[in-house]
Enzyme design. Structure first.
Site, mmCIF file in Angstrom:
data_model
loop_
_atom_site.group_PDB
_atom_site.id
_atom_site.type_symbol
_atom_site.label_atom_id
_atom_site.label_comp_id
_atom_site.label_asym_id
_atom_site.label_seq_id
_atom_site.Cartn_x
_atom_site.Cartn_y
_atom_site.Cartn_z
ATOM 1 N N PRO A 147 4.045 -0.687 14.440
ATOM 2 C CA PRO A 147 3.176 -1.567 13.657
ATOM 3 C C PRO A 147 2.445 -0.862 12.513
ATOM 4 O O PRO A 147 2.189 -1.481 11.472
ATOM 5 C CB PRO A 147 2.195 -2.111 14.698
ATOM 6 N N TYR A 148 2.097 0.422 12.681
ATOM 7 C CA TYR A 148 1.460 1.136 11.576
ATOM 8 C C TYR A 148 2.357 1.120 10.343
ATOM 9 O O TYR A 148 1.949 0.743 9.238
ATOM 10 C CB TYR A 148 1.134 2.577 11.977
ATOM 11 N N GLY A 149 3.623 1.537 10.513
ATOM 12 C CA GLY A 149 4.548 1.529 9.396
ATOM 13 C C GLY A 149 4.775 0.129 8.852
ATOM 14 O O GLY A 149 4.911 -0.071 7.638
ATOM 15 N N THR A 151 2.598 -2.311 8.781
ATOM 16 C CA THR A 151 1.443 -2.725 7.964
ATOM 17 C C THR A 151 1.454 -2.035 6.604
ATOM 18 O O THR A 151 1.016 -2.614 5.607
ATOM 19 C CB THR A 151 0.109 -2.455 8.673
ATOM 20 N N ARG A 358 -8.813 7.763 5.851
ATOM 21 C CA ARG A 358 -8.048 8.683 5.017
ATOM 22 C C ARG A 358 -8.899 9.851 4.600
ATOM 23 O O ARG A 358 -8.627 10.542 3.696
ATOM 24 C CB ARG A 358 -7.544 7.949 3.778
#
Length: 358
Positions: A147-149, A151, A358
Site C-alpha cells: 500500500p505504501y507504493g 499511495t 520525510r
C-alpha cells in the site's frame, strides 16, 4: 519565489530546507512534528505547525505566513507522508487517508490559491518488482507490491492530473534508497533504515543480518541503489529551479524522474563497508530466509535527471556511511537502538520497517 516545504522538519525535509535556503530561496515549513524534529530547523525560519489535511490552515499559509506578503507561497515541495512499508500493509486505510487524501486536500488548496509550481516526493516503491537485470528507467512499468507504493503511485497520478487541470507545472521525484547526512545534526534519528540497523547489530557484537543469499546477483544478496540525502536535497533544488523558469508556467507540463546514482551495491558489500567505516568488529553475516517481495536488483537509470534537471549525484556509499556514523556519534548514540535486523532497504517493496515523515 517562496516555497512551502511540507514535512520540512523530517530527515529528508530538513536537508531540502538547508539546501534551498543556502541557494537563496525563501522557505516556509509546514510540519505536524509527529516525527519531525524542531531542532533540525534554523532559528527564524517561518514554521507552521499542522497537517496537510487541514484546508483552512493551508489556505492561510498559502496566502502568506503570518499575513506577510513576502511569505505568499509561489511553489510547494510536498514531502509530508507516512512511509513505513510494514505499517502500510497492516493499516492500508490510514495510508490512503494520510498519503492520498492529504495530498488531495493540499492540491485543492494549491489550485485555489493560484500556486503554479509543485514538486512531489515519490518513491522507487512505485516500481515494485524491478527487472532482474539492467537499470530501472522512468518507463519501467509501475506495479507496487504494498500500500505504501500504491499511495505514492496514486499521488503521482493526482499531481499530474491536477497540474493539467489547473495549470500547475509539476515534477515527481522517485527516490531510491536514501542514506547519510550533510552534517551530524541533520542525521536520521530513526533506526529503521539499513545502515543504522547494521550499526545496531555490530555495536552489540551481533552479525549483520541479511535476508537471502541465493539471489541471481554476484554475491547472492540483493543489490540496491543508495543515494546520499544531500544529493537528494540538491535534486529538489534543481526541480524547483526548473519550475521557476518562465517557460515552466507559461506552458505547464509534468516531469517524473528517478533520483539515484545508477550504481548498485549489494547488502553484503554494504555490511562490510559499515564495519570498515565504524571500526566495529564484523562477524560473519547471519543469513536469514528471503522475505516475500524482495526483488534481486533495483538500480536507477539516472539519465533523465541529468538531462532534464542538470542533476548528477556526487557522493558515494562511503560518504553515506561515514556521515551517518558521524551523526550517530555526535548524538552520543553509539549504542544499539531497538531495531536489530536489516535487509535491502526502501525500494525493495518487502515490508521493510520505516518511519513516517520525510
Amino acid at each position: 519565489m517562496t516555497w512551502l516545504i511540507t514535512g520540512g522538519a523530517g530527515y529528508i525535509g530538513a536537508h531540502v530546507v538547508d539546501v534551498m535556503r543556502a541557494a537563496g530561496e525563501r522557505v516556509v515549513v509546514l510540519d505536524d512534528f509527529s516525527t519531525g524534529l524542531p531542532g533540525r530547523l534554523p532559528a527564524g525560519l517561518p514554521v507552521v505547525r499542522g497537517s496537510v489535511a487541514d484546508r483552512a490552515l493551508l489556505d492561510r499559509t498559502l496566502a502568506g505566513h503570518e499575513g506577510r506578503e513576502e511569505n505568499r507561497i509561489t511553489g510547494v515541495v510536498h514531502l509530508a507522508a507516512r512511509k513505513q512499508v510494514a505499517e502500510s500493509v497492516a493499516e492500508p486505510l490510514r495510508y490512503y487517508r494520510e498519503n492520498v487524501h492529504g495530498l488531495t486536500v493540499l492540491l485543492e488548496a494549491v489550485a485555489a490559491a493560484g500556486v503554479r509550481r509543485f514538486v512531489f516526493s515519490s518513491s522507487a516503491a512505485v516500481y515494485g518488482q524491478a527487472p532482474a537485470s539492467g537499470l530501472v528507467t522512468e518507463q519501467t512499468p509501475c506495479a507496487p507490491v504494498n500500500p505504501y507504493g500504491e499511495t505514492k503511485l496514486a499521488g503521482e497520478w493526482l499531481v499530474r492530473a491536477a497540474g493539467r487541470a489547473h495549470g500547475i507545472a509539476t515534477v515527481c521525484l522517485r527516490y531510491f534508497n536514501v542514506a547519510g547526512a550533510s552534517r551530524p545534526e541533520l542525521a536520521d534519528a530513526g533506526a529503521a533504515n539499513v545502515i543504522p540497523m547494521f550499526f545496531d547489530r555490530l555495536a552489540e557484537g551481533l552479525p549483520p543480518q541479511i535476508f537471502g543469499d541465493d539471489y541471481p546477483t554476484p554475491d547472492g544478496t540483493c543489490v540496491r541503489d543508495y543515494v546520499h540525502v544531500a544529493d537528494l536535497a540538491e535534486a529538489h533544488l534543481a526541480a524547483a529551479r526548473l519550475l521557476e523558469r518562465p517557460e515552466a508556467t507559461a506552458e505547464p507540463g509534468d516531469l517524473t524522474v528517478n533520483v539515484g546514482t545508477g550504481r548498485g551495491a549489494s547488502v553484503r558489500e554494504l555490511a562490510t563497508l559499515v564495519a570498515e567505516v565504524t571500526g566495529l568488529r564484523e562477524p560473519a553475516p547471519e543469513v536469514a530466509p528471503r522475505r516475500p517481495g524482495d526483488p534481486a536488483r533495483v538500480v536507477a537509470s539516472a539519465d533523465l535527471a541529468r538531462e532534464r534537471l542538470g542533476f548528477t549525484a556526487r557522493r558515494d556509499l562511503t560518504d553515506m556511511v561515514a556521515s551517518a556514523w558521524a551523526g550517530r556519534q555526535a548524538a552520543g548514540d553509539t549504542a544499539p537502538s531497538a531495531a536489530l535486523a536489516a535487509g535491502a532497504g526502501k525500494a525493495s517493496g518487502s515490508g521493510r520497517p520505516g518511519r513516517p515523515g520525510r
